[in-house]
Design a protein around this motif. Structure first.
Motif, PDB file in Angstrom:
ATOM      1  N   SER A  45      -0.542  -9.146 -10.648  1.00  0.00           N
ATOM      2  CA  SER A  45      -0.789  -9.465 -12.347  1.00  0.00           C
ATOM      3  C   SER A  45       0.181  -8.552 -12.453  1.00  0.00           C
ATOM      4  O   SER A  45       0.994  -8.718 -13.817  1.00  0.00           O
ATOM      5  CB  SER A  45      -1.996  -9.503 -13.057  1.00  0.00           C
ATOM      6  OG  SER A  45      -2.380  -8.675 -12.653  1.00  0.00           O
ATOM      7  N   ARG A  46       0.707  -7.316 -12.534  1.00  0.00           N
ATOM      8  CA  ARG A  46       1.016  -6.231 -12.619  1.00  0.00           C
ATOM      9  C   ARG A  46       1.711  -4.902 -11.562  1.00  0.00           C
ATOM     10  O   ARG A  46       1.665  -5.228 -10.418  1.00  0.00           O
ATOM     11  CB  ARG A  46       0.365  -4.912 -13.564  1.00  0.00           C
ATOM     12  CG  ARG A  46      -0.815  -5.277 -12.605  1.00  0.00           C
ATOM     13  CD  ARG A  46      -2.271  -4.181 -13.696  1.00  0.00           C
ATOM     14  NE  ARG A  46      -3.252  -3.793 -13.405  1.00  0.00           N
ATOM     15  CZ  ARG A  46      -4.488  -2.858 -13.734  1.00  0.00           C
ATOM     16  NH1 ARG A  46      -3.947  -2.867 -15.041  1.00  0.00           N
ATOM     17  NH2 ARG A  46      -5.554  -2.534 -12.878  1.00  0.00           N
ATOM     18  N   LYS A  47       2.176  -3.964 -12.147  1.00  0.00           N
ATOM     19  CA  LYS A  47       3.087  -3.018 -11.592  1.00  0.00           C
ATOM     20  C   LYS A  47       2.047  -2.477 -11.064  1.00  0.00           C
ATOM     21  O   LYS A  47       1.274  -1.731 -11.317  1.00  0.00           O
ATOM     22  CB  LYS A  47       4.028  -1.799 -11.671  1.00  0.00           C
ATOM     23  CG  LYS A  47       5.115  -1.523 -11.290  1.00  0.00           C
ATOM     24  CD  LYS A  47       5.305  -0.383 -11.964  1.00  0.00           C
ATOM     25  CE  LYS A  47       4.821   0.353 -12.562  1.00  0.00           C
ATOM     26  NZ  LYS A  47       5.918   1.768 -13.906  1.00  0.00           N
ATOM     27  N   ARG A  48       1.941  -2.123  -9.760  1.00  0.00           N
ATOM     28  CA  ARG A  48       0.937  -0.782  -8.547  1.00  0.00           C
ATOM     29  C   ARG A  48       2.008  -0.315  -8.060  1.00  0.00           C
ATOM     30  O   ARG A  48       2.462  -0.867  -7.735  1.00  0.00           O
ATOM     31  CB  ARG A  48       0.386  -1.900  -7.540  1.00  0.00           C
ATOM     32  CG  ARG A  48      -0.784  -0.522  -6.782  1.00  0.00           C
ATOM     33  CD  ARG A  48      -1.533  -1.992  -6.379  1.00  0.00           C
ATOM     34  NE  ARG A  48      -2.271  -0.651  -5.809  1.00  0.00           N
ATOM     35  CZ  ARG A  48      -2.246   0.513  -4.568  1.00  0.00           C
ATOM     36  NH1 ARG A  48      -0.605  -0.642  -3.472  1.00  0.00           N
ATOM     37  NH2 ARG A  48      -2.703   0.274  -3.886  1.00  0.00           N
ATOM     38  N   VAL A  49       1.427   1.592  -8.695  1.00  0.00           N
ATOM     39  CA  VAL A  49       2.179   2.264  -7.504  1.00  0.00           C
ATOM     40  C   VAL A  49       1.759   2.651  -6.093  1.00  0.00           C
ATOM     41  O   VAL A  49       0.456   2.606  -5.913  1.00  0.00           O
ATOM     42  CB  VAL A  49       1.982   3.835  -8.485  1.00  0.00           C
ATOM     43  CG1 VAL A  49       2.403   4.950  -7.596  1.00  0.00           C
ATOM     44  CG2 VAL A  49       2.429   3.652  -9.340  1.00  0.00           C
ATOM     45  N   GLY A  50       2.063   2.629  -4.849  1.00  0.00           N
ATOM     46  CA  GLY A  50       2.127   3.219  -3.883  1.00  0.00           C
ATOM     47  C   GLY A  50       1.312   4.405  -3.608  1.00  0.00           C
ATOM     48  O   GLY A  50       1.835   5.613  -4.767  1.00  0.00           O
ATOM     49  N   GLU A  94       0.564  -1.415   0.197  1.00  0.00           N
ATOM     50  CA  GLU A  94      -0.033  -0.387  -0.167  1.00  0.00           C
ATOM     51  C   GLU A  94       0.650   1.252   0.240  1.00  0.00           C
ATOM     52  O   GLU A  94       1.002   2.301  -0.342  1.00  0.00           O
ATOM     53  CB  GLU A  94      -0.828  -0.126   1.486  1.00  0.00           C
ATOM     54  CG  GLU A  94      -1.612  -1.099   0.673  1.00  0.00           C
ATOM     55  CD  GLU A  94      -2.976  -1.086   0.136  1.00  0.00           C
ATOM     56  OE1 GLU A  94      -3.916   0.984  -0.093  1.00  0.00           O
ATOM     57  OE2 GLU A  94      -3.195  -1.815  -0.504  1.00  0.00           O
ATOM     58  N   MET A  95       2.060   1.107   1.201  1.00  0.00           N
ATOM     59  CA  MET A  95       2.671   2.401   0.831  1.00  0.00           C
ATOM     60  C   MET A  95       4.121   2.411  -0.177  1.00  0.00           C
ATOM     61  O   MET A  95       3.969   3.883  -0.577  1.00  0.00           O
ATOM     62  CB  MET A  95       3.402   2.066   2.332  1.00  0.00           C
ATOM     63  CG  MET A  95       2.640   2.368   3.434  1.00  0.00           C
ATOM     64  SD  MET A  95       1.932   3.612   3.609  1.00  0.00           S
ATOM     65  CE  MET A  95       3.214   5.546   4.693  1.00  0.00           C
ATOM     66  N   PHE A  96       4.278   1.186  -0.631  1.00  0.00           N
ATOM     67  CA  PHE A  96       5.009   1.940  -1.461  1.00  0.00           C
ATOM     68  C   PHE A  96       5.274   1.253  -3.003  1.00  0.00           C
ATOM     69  O   PHE A  96       5.767   1.373  -3.818  1.00  0.00           O
ATOM     70  CB  PHE A  96       6.957   0.988  -1.168  1.00  0.00           C
ATOM     71  CG  PHE A  96       7.076   1.383   0.168  1.00  0.00           C
ATOM     72  CD1 PHE A  96       6.802   2.398   1.266  1.00  0.00           C
ATOM     73  CD2 PHE A  96       7.394   0.479   0.976  1.00  0.00           C
ATOM     74  CE1 PHE A  96       7.150   2.535   1.878  1.00  0.00           C
ATOM     75  CE2 PHE A  96       7.669   0.551   2.537  1.00  0.00           C
ATOM     76  CZ  PHE A  96       7.838   2.121   3.453  1.00  0.00           C
ATOM     77  N   GLY A  97       3.850   0.599  -2.881  1.00  0.00           N
ATOM     78  CA  GLY A  97       3.385  -0.380  -4.056  1.00  0.00           C
ATOM     79  C   GLY A  97       4.263  -1.893  -4.275  1.00  0.00           C
ATOM     80  O   GLY A  97       5.407  -1.732  -3.631  1.00  0.00           O
ATOM     81  N   HIS A  98       3.926  -2.071  -5.786  1.00  0.00           N
ATOM     82  CA  HIS A  98       4.751  -3.274  -5.929  1.00  0.00           C
ATOM     83  C   HIS A  98       5.072  -3.443  -7.134  1.00  0.00           C
ATOM     84  O   HIS A  98       4.774  -2.836  -8.304  1.00  0.00           O
ATOM     85  CB  HIS A  98       4.543  -4.670  -5.631  1.00  0.00           C
ATOM     86  CG  HIS A  98       2.289  -4.624  -6.020  1.00  0.00           C
ATOM     87  ND1 HIS A  98       1.106  -4.660  -5.254  1.00  0.00           N
ATOM     88  CD2 HIS A  98       2.089  -5.287  -7.182  1.00  0.00           C
ATOM     89  CE1 HIS A  98       0.715  -4.381  -5.453  1.00  0.00           C
ATOM     90  NE2 HIS A  98       0.764  -5.196  -7.037  1.00  0.00           N
ATOM     91  N   GLU A  99       5.883  -4.604  -8.047  1.00  0.00           N
ATOM     92  CA  GLU A  99       6.085  -5.059  -8.939  1.00  0.00           C
ATOM     93  C   GLU A  99       5.169  -6.185  -9.492  1.00  0.00           C
ATOM     94  O   GLU A  99       5.114  -6.464  -8.996  1.00  0.00           O
ATOM     95  CB  GLU A  99       8.204  -5.548  -9.582  1.00  0.00           C
ATOM     96  CG  GLU A  99       8.621  -4.032  -8.950  1.00  0.00           C
ATOM     97  CD  GLU A  99       8.840  -2.993  -9.773  1.00  0.00           C
ATOM     98  OE1 GLU A  99       8.367  -3.204 -10.714  1.00  0.00           O
ATOM     99  OE2 GLU A  99       9.328  -1.992  -9.538  1.00  0.00           O
ATOM    100  N   ALA A 100       5.335  -6.615 -10.427  1.00  0.00           N
ATOM    101  CA  ALA A 100       4.745  -7.105 -11.446  1.00  0.00           C
ATOM    102  C   ALA A 100       5.367  -8.682 -10.445  1.00  0.00           C
ATOM    103  O   ALA A 100       6.311  -8.674 -10.572  1.00  0.00           O
ATOM    104  CB  ALA A 100       4.384  -7.794 -13.082  1.00  0.00           C
ATOM    105  N   GLY A 101       4.171  -9.699 -10.651  1.00  0.00           N
ATOM    106  CA  GLY A 101       5.137 -11.075  -9.768  1.00  0.00           C
ATOM    107  C   GLY A 101       5.208 -10.443  -8.257  1.00  0.00           C
ATOM    108  O   GLY A 101       6.290 -11.533  -8.635  1.00  0.00           O
TER     109      GLY A 101
END
Length: 439
Positions: free
Chosen positions: A220-225, A207-214
């Motif tokens: 399933s895809r990149k997410r901006v935190g 939630e805070m930093f986001g995550h990369e796909a996988g």
């Protein structure tokens, strides 16, 4: 901010200028009222010191013309021919003070410093009132010394971009302060509010930093935190004392480095956001007890704002209730109800454990016609008030009601209350009521 000195006597002019220069007070000079007005056309002074006897017009005319430009510019008149009648006339016309020559440099500087402090508070309040006008639902309402100090700090800290720690009990308006800081900061990005107490530890990094796909199952895809999303804006960290120690470490690193790594990634990403943290507990006491990281506390505590509970600013209750009733009436498309003296007495005696949030709840119920349910529970007279205090409360209630009814027009309120306008201004000053807050 500079002082405008209007004086045609070279000796007095030189002495006053030297006194101001030694006190580090910038000063502009004019020998006539007309020359002074030309200077004012370029830049309004923070305060004015004028002789009464001038070559073209007298100091009283200078006072009138200055107040026509800005009614709240402090104007100090001085004369070597003063008497009680002249001083009374000067104060009646709105002069900030009246000095009789000769006076000492110390006396002159003391009076001018007080005038400049008053001017600074006026300008700070105007800035915040403009913010209230543009975002009334986020307005800070209050004219007691505690709230004036809060407003002063917001006005001073907002443009600096420093991270801010806001402390106050539940319902005192910590998020309101955070939004006011954001709105007055000039930052163009979003205001992102994060409730630290409602953020599960298992999804904190995502939630805070986001995550990369996988990065994990289902990613399933990149997410901006939230911190990246707040680019150019402000992040509000509510109930920061509820963050577990492991999350406090991660947050401290972000605050120090202004960079994050998305979950499942190795690349560092710069963030451009300002942090405003809020706590209802004493973070210093928590850090001393080992329940909050001391290094995070000191990193957050560079600049702080302390919000007073409502029970410590009871004189704001009439103004706050009028403001909340206006907002509630707009929300529910109803007419704001008339307030009785019995209700006002109850509200002034109530301890308000829920602070402004509780007061807004009462206003909502009143506007919805649930008046019997809106009465305060009996508390055994916890704050017995003297006769003079109750008389002051009654007078303040009448003034607030009149200004609310007349939408902040002092002339209309004076006619409504059947008192001279000068008398009404004196009473508003004594009760520290700003009529512009009712417009």
């Amino acid at each position: 901010m500079h002082v405008l000195l209007i004086e045609d006597d070279p000796t007095v002019m030189m002495g006053a200028v030297q006194a101001f220069q030694l006190a580090d007070i910038p000063v502009a000079q004019a020998t006539t009222v007309e020359a002074a007005m030309q200077l004012c056309a370029r830049e309004c002074p923070a305060a004015v010191l004028s002789d009464v006897c001038l070559p073209d017009e007298d100091g009283f005319e200078a006072l009138k013309r200055m107040r026509a430009l800005d009614a709240e510019v402090p104007v100090i008149l001085m004369t070597g021919h003063g008497d009680i009648r002249m001083a009374v006339e000067a104060m009646h016309l709105g002069a900030y003070d009246f000095l009789e020559k000769p006076f000492s440099s110390e006396r002159l500087v003391e009076v001018m410093r007080r005038a400049l402090e008053k001017r600074r508070l006026v300008l700070d309040n105007r800035r915040l009132q403009a913010l209230v006008a543009s975002r009334p639902e986020h307005g800070l309402v209050g004219q007691t010394p505690g709230m004036v100090e809060v407003q002063r700090r917001i006005a001073a800290l907002a443009p600096t971009q420093v991270d801010v720690l806001v402390r106050g009990e539940t319902g005192t308006g910590k998020e309101v302060v955070a939004r006011a800081i954001h709105e007055a900061s000039g930052r163009t990005g979003p205001f992102v509010a994060i409730n630290c107490g409602a953020l599960p530890e298992s999804i904190f990094e995502s939630e805070m930093f986001g995550h990369e796909a996988g990065a994990f199952t289902g990613a399933s895809r990149k997410r901006v935190g939230k911190l990246e999303y707040a680019r150019g804006g402000t992040v509000f960290l509510d109930e920061i004392e509820s963050l577990p120690m492991t999350q406090q470490v991660k947050l401290l690193r972000v605050l120090q480095e202004r960079a994050i790594e998305r979950l499942g990634g190795n690349e560092s990403h710069r963030i451009d956001c300002r942090f405003v943290a809020a706590a209802k507990e004493d973070l210093k006491a928590l850090s001393d007890a080992g329940a909050f990281r001391a290094d995070l506390y000191y990193r957050l505590h560079v600049a702080s704002i302390e919000l007073p509970p409502l029970r410590e600013r009871r004189d704001d209750i009439p103004l706050l209730m009028a403001h909340c009733l206006r907002l509630s009436a707009e929300r529910y498309q109803t007419e704001p109800p008339e307030l009785s003296l019995t209700q006002m007495a109850q509200w002034m005696a109530h301890s308000w454990p829920g602070n402004v949030r509780e007061l807004r709840n009462v206003a909502d119920r009143l506007c919805l016609g649930l008046e019997p349910e809106a009465r305060m529970p009996a508390e055994g007279n916890p704050v017995a008030r003297s006769l003079s205090q109750q008389v002051d409360d009654f007078e303040r209630h009448l003034l607030v009601n009149a200004l609310t009814h007349c939408q902040g027009s002092v002339a209309a309120a004076a006619e409504h209350l059947k008192v001279p306008r000068k008398t009404l201004y004196d009473k508003l000053t004594r009760h520290t009521i700003d009529p512009t807050g009712f417009r």
